[in-house]
Motif scaffolding. Structure first.
Motif, PDB file in Angstrom:
ATOM      1  N   ASP A 200      20.175  87.412 -36.082  1.00  0.00           N
ATOM      2  CA  ASP A 200      18.735  87.562 -35.887  1.00  0.00           C
ATOM      3  C   ASP A 200      18.128  86.239 -35.423  1.00  0.00           C
ATOM      4  O   ASP A 200      18.809  85.232 -35.354  1.00  0.00           O
ATOM      5  CB  ASP A 200      18.080  88.026 -37.190  1.00  0.00           C
ATOM      6  N   GLY A 201      16.851  86.275 -35.102  1.00  0.00           N
ATOM      7  CA  GLY A 201      16.169  85.052 -34.677  1.00  0.00           C
ATOM      8  C   GLY A 201      15.182  85.327 -33.567  1.00  0.00           C
ATOM      9  O   GLY A 201      14.771  86.474 -33.354  1.00  0.00           O
ATOM     10  N   HIS A 202      14.799  84.255 -32.878  1.00  0.00           N
ATOM     11  CA  HIS A 202      13.833  84.361 -31.791  1.00  0.00           C
ATOM     12  C   HIS A 202      14.489  83.868 -30.513  1.00  0.00           C
ATOM     13  O   HIS A 202      15.124  82.817 -30.510  1.00  0.00           O
ATOM     14  CB  HIS A 202      12.594  83.526 -32.116  1.00  0.00           C
ATOM     15  N   PHE A 203      14.278  84.624 -29.436  1.00  0.00           N
ATOM     16  CA  PHE A 203      15.001  84.339 -28.206  1.00  0.00           C
ATOM     17  C   PHE A 203      14.060  84.362 -27.008  1.00  0.00           C
ATOM     18  O   PHE A 203      13.066  85.078 -27.007  1.00  0.00           O
ATOM     19  CB  PHE A 203      16.107  85.387 -27.994  1.00  0.00           C
ATOM     20  N   SER A 204      14.428  83.579 -25.999  1.00  0.00           N
ATOM     21  CA  SER A 204      13.678  83.611 -24.756  1.00  0.00           C
ATOM     22  C   SER A 204      14.561  83.043 -23.647  1.00  0.00           C
ATOM     23  O   SER A 204      15.738  82.746 -23.871  1.00  0.00           O
ATOM     24  CB  SER A 204      12.377  82.817 -24.887  1.00  0.00           C
ATOM     25  N   VAL A 205      13.980  82.922 -22.462  1.00  0.00           N
ATOM     26  CA  VAL A 205      14.695  82.352 -21.323  1.00  0.00           C
ATOM     27  C   VAL A 205      13.919  81.138 -20.850  1.00  0.00           C
ATOM     28  O   VAL A 205      12.689  81.185 -20.753  1.00  0.00           O
ATOM     29  CB  VAL A 205      14.835  83.394 -20.187  1.00  0.00           C
TER      30      VAL A 205
END
Ligand SMILES: *[C@@H]1O[C@H](CO)[C@@H](O)[C@H](O)[C@H]1NC(C)=O
Ligand SMILES: *[C@@H]1O[C@H](CO)[C@@H](O)[C@H](O)[C@H]1NC(C)=O
Ligand SMILES: *[C@@H]1O[C@H](CO)[C@@H](O)[C@H](O)[C@H]1NC(C)=O
Ligand SMILES: *[C@@H]1O[C@H](CO)[C@@H](O)[C@H](O)[C@H]1NC(C)=O
Length: 293
Positions: A200-205
Motif C-alpha cells: 500500500d501507499g501513495h503513488f504518482s508519476v
C-alpha cells in the motif's frame, strides 16, 4: 541602567521562536498524515450509514473538492479469489491480507488537483495525480477498524495505472512511491503508464525538472541553514536568559546593599524599573512593616 534591554532581548527571542513554530505549523496545513486520518474518519462515517453494498464513494467536505475517495469492503476469501479493481488500482487475485482478517476494507484516494500540495518530490514535478490506497481490518461490521493491513503476494503484484499523463515528448517518466515523511522511492514505469507495487501507499508519476543538481544543492543548504538557525536561536535564548539572570542577580544584590529598610527599597524599585518578579518578592515584607504601626 535597569534591565529594560533584557526584556527587549527576551521579547525578540520569544517572537523568533513563535515565528519558527508558526512556519513549521504552517507547512503542516498540507500534511499527508492528517489528510489520511481525515479520509479514514469520513470513510468510517459513511460506512456507518451504508452497510450494504461493497463499493461506495466517500463524500469529503466541500473544501476538499477535487479529491476522489472510495471504499471497497470485501471478505478475505473473495479478495483472494477475485482481487479488487478500483478505478486505476488493480489488485490481482491470490493476495492475502496480513495479519489475516475475515473482512477487509480498502480505502482508495485520488488527490486530483491537490496532489502537488500534499506531496512534493525535490527536483521532480508530478505529472499525474497522487493515487493512494490502504487496507483496514473490517471484521467489525458496524465500524471500520483503525488497524491497517499489509499484503502477502502469492501471485502477481499490484498495478496502479495513470492513463492521462500530459508531458512534453521524450521526458523520462518515473514511478514514485511517496512516503508521508518525504521519503521517495523511484521505479521504472511499465507499459501503459503503469506502476508496479508490492504494498500500500501513495503513488504518482514524476519527471525530472531540468537543473536538478542545482535544486538539490539549494534544498540541502536551505535545510542546513534552518537547522543551524534553530540551534543558534536556542543558544541565543540560553545566553540571553543567563545574562538576564546575571544582571537581575547583580541588581538585587545592589539594592539589598543600598537599602536599609524596605520602604526605601520599594520606592527605589518602582522608580527604576517595571520588572515584576523580584519586586513582588521583595515588597511583601515592606507592606507588612507599613501595616504594623
Ligand atoms: C480543485 O478543483 C476544485 C474544483 O473541481 C476546486 O474547487 C478546488 O479549489 C481545487 N483545488 C485546488 C487546490 O486547486
Ligand atoms: C478493472 O476495471 C476497469 C474499468 O473500471 C476495466 O477496464 C478493467 O478491465 C478491469 N480490470 C480487471 C482485471 O477486471
Ligand atoms: C464494533 O464497533 C462498535 C462501534 O464502534 C463497538 O461498539 C463494538 O464494541 C465493536 N465490536 C467489537 C467486537 O470490537
Ligand atoms: C529503468 O530504465 C532505465 C532506462 O530507461 C534502464 O537503464 C534500467 O535498467 C531500468 N531499470 C530497471 C530495474 O528495469
Amino acid at each position: 541602567m535597569g534591565c529594560n534591554r533584557c526584556w527587549h532581548i527576551i521579547y525578540v527571542i520569544i517572537s523568533l521562536f513563535l515565528i519558527s513554530f508558526l512556519s513549521v505549523y504552517g507547512s503542516k496545513i498540507y500534511d499527508p498524515k492528517s489528510l489520511d486520518a481525515l479520509i479514514h474518519d469520513y470513510a468510517m462515517e459513511e460506512q456507518a450509514q451504508k452497510r450494504t453494498g461493497n463499493l461506495f464513494k466517500v463524500s469529503l467536505p466541500a473544501n476538499f473538492s477535487g479529491m476522489e475517495v472510495s471504499v471497497v469492503r470485501l471478505r478475505s476469501s473473495n479478495f483472494w479469489e477475485r482481487g479488487a479493481n478500483l478505478s486505476s488500482l488493480y489488485i490481482p487475485p491470490r493476495v492475502i491480507p496480513f495479519p489475516f482478517v475475515k473482512r477487509l476494507a480498502i480505502i482508495y484516494q485520488n488527490l486530483g488537483n491537490w496532489s502537488s500540495h500534499y506531496y512534493k518530490v525535490p527536483g521532480y514535478s508530478l505529472v499525474a495525480p497522487v493515487i493512494g490506497f490502504v487496507a483496514y481490518d473490517d471484521s467489525n461490521i458496524s465500524a471500520l477498524g483503525n488497524k491497517t493491513l499489509k499484503f502477502i503476494f502469492t501471485g502477481d503484484p499490484i498495478l496502479v495505472r495513470f492513463p492521462h499523463i500530459v508531458t512534453k515528448e521524450n521526458s523520462v517518466l518515473r514511478c514514485v512511491k511517496l512516503g508521508q515523511d518525504g521519503l521517495v522511492q523511484f521505479r521504472n514505469i511499465t507499459k501503459g503508464n503503469t506502476c508496479i507495487t508490492g504494498g500500500d501507499g501513495h503513488f504518482s508519476v514524476a519527471v525530472p525538472i531540468p537543473g536538478v543538481k542545482k535544486q538539490r544543492h539549494i534544498w540541502k543548504w536551505w535545510a542546513v541553514g534552518f537547522v543551524a538557525g534553530f540551534i543558534g536561536l536556542v543558544l541565543l535564548g540560553i545566553i540571553g536568559f543567563s545574562i538576564f539572570k546575571l544582571v537581575r542577580g547583580k541588581r538585587i544584590r545592589e539594592m539589598v546593599g543600598e537599602s536599609e529598610n524596605g520602604v526605601v527599597f520599594e520606592t527605589t524599585w518602582i522608580g527604576r524599573s517595571k520588572m515584576p518578579s523580584a519586586s513582588m518578592v521583595r515588597t511583601q515584607p515592606a507592606l507588612e512593616l507599613e501595616s504594623v504601626p
